[in-house]
Design a protein around this motif. Sequence first.
Motif, short mmCIF file in Angstrom:
data_model
loop_
_atom_site.label_atom_id
_atom_site.label_comp_id
_atom_site.label_asym_id
_atom_site.label_seq_id
_atom_site.Cartn_x
_atom_site.Cartn_y
_atom_site.Cartn_z
N ARG B 158 -3.86 10.18 11.79
CA ARG B 158 -5.04 10.09 10.94
C ARG B 158 -5.07 11.22 9.91
O ARG B 158 -5.37 11.01 8.72
CB ARG B 158 -6.27 10.16 11.84
CG ARG B 158 -7.57 9.74 11.25
CD ARG B 158 -7.62 8.26 10.93
NE ARG B 158 -7.63 8.08 9.49
CZ ARG B 158 -7.60 6.89 8.89
NH1 ARG B 158 -7.53 5.77 9.59
NH2 ARG B 158 -7.60 6.81 7.58
N TRP B 185 -8.04 3.97 14.05
CA TRP B 185 -8.81 3.18 13.08
C TRP B 185 -9.84 2.34 13.80
O TRP B 185 -9.78 2.17 15.02
CB TRP B 185 -7.88 2.30 12.25
CG TRP B 185 -6.98 1.37 13.03
CD1 TRP B 185 -7.30 0.64 14.16
CD2 TRP B 185 -5.60 1.06 12.76
NE1 TRP B 185 -6.22 -0.10 14.57
CE2 TRP B 185 -5.16 0.13 13.73
CE3 TRP B 185 -4.70 1.46 11.76
CZ2 TRP B 185 -3.86 -0.39 13.73
CZ3 TRP B 185 -3.43 0.94 11.78
CH2 TRP B 185 -3.01 0.03 12.76
N THR B 186 -10.79 1.83 13.05
CA THR B 186 -11.67 0.81 13.62
C THR B 186 -11.04 -0.57 13.43
O THR B 186 -11.21 -1.45 14.25
CB THR B 186 -13.08 0.85 13.01
OG1 THR B 186 -12.94 0.82 11.59
CG2 THR B 186 -13.80 2.15 13.39
N SER B 187 -10.26 -0.73 12.33
CA SER B 187 -9.54 -1.98 12.09
C SER B 187 -8.30 -1.66 11.25
O SER B 187 -8.37 -0.83 10.34
CB SER B 187 -10.43 -2.97 11.33
OG SER B 187 -9.62 -3.93 10.68
N ASP B 189 -7.13 -3.30 8.96
CA ASP B 189 -7.34 -3.72 7.57
C ASP B 189 -7.91 -2.60 6.70
O ASP B 189 -7.88 -2.70 5.47
CB ASP B 189 -8.30 -4.92 7.52
CG ASP B 189 -7.72 -6.12 8.27
OD1 ASP B 189 -6.48 -6.14 8.46
OD2 ASP B 189 -8.49 -7.00 8.65
N GLU B 190 -8.40 -1.54 7.32
CA GLU B 190 -9.00 -0.49 6.49
C GLU B 190 -7.97 0.26 5.65
O GLU B 190 -8.34 1.04 4.78
CB GLU B 190 -9.84 0.48 7.35
CG GLU B 190 -9.07 1.28 8.33
CD GLU B 190 -9.99 1.99 9.36
OE1 GLU B 190 -9.78 3.17 9.57
OE2 GLU B 190 -10.90 1.35 9.92
N ASP B 192 -5.66 -1.45 3.89
CA ASP B 192 -5.10 -2.42 2.95
C ASP B 192 -5.26 -2.04 1.49
O ASP B 192 -4.57 -2.57 0.62
CB ASP B 192 -5.72 -3.80 3.19
CG ASP B 192 -5.21 -4.44 4.48
OD1 ASP B 192 -4.40 -3.79 5.17
OD2 ASP B 192 -5.62 -5.58 4.78
N ASP B 193 -6.16 -1.11 1.19
CA ASP B 193 -6.30 -0.69 -0.20
C ASP B 193 -5.16 0.24 -0.62
O ASP B 193 -4.93 0.45 -1.82
CB ASP B 193 -7.65 0.01 -0.43
CG ASP B 193 -7.84 1.21 0.50
OD1 ASP B 193 -7.20 1.24 1.57
OD2 ASP B 193 -8.60 2.12 0.14
#
Lengths: 213, 213
Positions: B158, B185-187, B189-190, B192-193
């Motif tokens: 992290r 992470w929580t997901s 997908d966080e 993906d940016d």
Amino acid sequence: MTQLLRVQNFTVSRDGYGAGEGQSLERPFGTADPAAFFTWAGATASWPNRTDPGGSRGLDDYFTRDFGNNIGAEIMGRNKFAPLRGPWLDEEWRGWWGDEPPFHTPVFVLTHHPRPSFSRGETTFHFVDDEPAAVLELAKAAANGRDVRLGGGAQTVREFLDADLVDAMHVAVCDVEVGGGSRLWTSPDELDDRFHHEAIPSPSGVTHHLFWR
Amino acid sequence: MTQLLRVQNFTVSRDGYGAGEGQSLERPFGTADPAAFFTWAGATASWPNRTDPGGSRGLDDYFTRDFGNNIGAEIMGRNKFAPLRGPWLDEEWRGWWGDEPPFHTPVFVLTHHPRPSFSRGETTFHFVDDEPAAVLELAKAAANGRDVRLGGGAQTVREFLDADLVDAMHVAVCDVEVGGGSRLWTSPDELDDRFHHEAIPSPSGVTHHLFWR
């Protein structure tokens, strides 16, 4: 460590062909379109023939970057080296692989017409006329304890499968039909009696088939 | 070739934890069950800690066999080395990794309490108190042109993600909930940016997430 015979990144069409009919100097894959076969691999960061930086590091890249991992020798059929059948007409032409072949190890080319070995870059090509098991012994001795890659074409992979000499195999099936030529299988499932088998679809459009004992 | 900072085979729970609460000498993953995290990797032929022959050569094996591929150094958080917080009480205990650690390179352990370097087998542990970017520079210099592995735990990954220093990342998500502890992470997908992202389900039950630039 046991030395394995591994097929790596071998691509066939949906109907099981590794190359079409009519192979020639200009068309190594005959009637088959090389772009349909190799776009998945060429897009990856670790494609052995990559000359520009960049490329993907997704699933497909794990396969291309394993190409040389712990490999000490390659075995290939004559027609992965050159399109000619019968006696060599011109030994000055040194095959399709150029001045820096991507193998970086000894390569054993199966042929009924042996000719002198030669080196290009870190690769040395040897030409051998023998049974699969005997050629595998030669390649293992040359591999210095590492694994041997079985490089193709389809007919050569088939011969080593028929002799039950393949330990692990990765075949990418691309979404195109070829209809005739050098064929690996009618269906990947026909090996399920002898191998564990996983099929993994990739976002690039190919399906990776993994076989092992 | 550019030297990359790569996360390899890092496993988290469905809810994003790399370890549970209550880490101790006896329970390196605290309340989390190590079997739920590592069965997928331990079943493969190329698991670095494998002592018996055999193991699968399916999809999961491509990930475990890439563990040391072109890696010249590792960076790890202190709690991947030992459970202690604060000053070292006993420098005689040399961490969890035994006489033959699986790294075979220099390893840089992040800690606010530096101590002398030492070697075990082919691995040398160095203890460094610095910012992620500075530690990465040290590790790249030690890696002799090869890539650097960011070994975890979750808090360390992290920190390097927050400093935008990670080039490529493979995270296996296992099908278990942990509920608290060290979280990546929580997901997935966080990210993906900032990254390309592929998710590949494996027959073993984990889903492999690949991130790259």
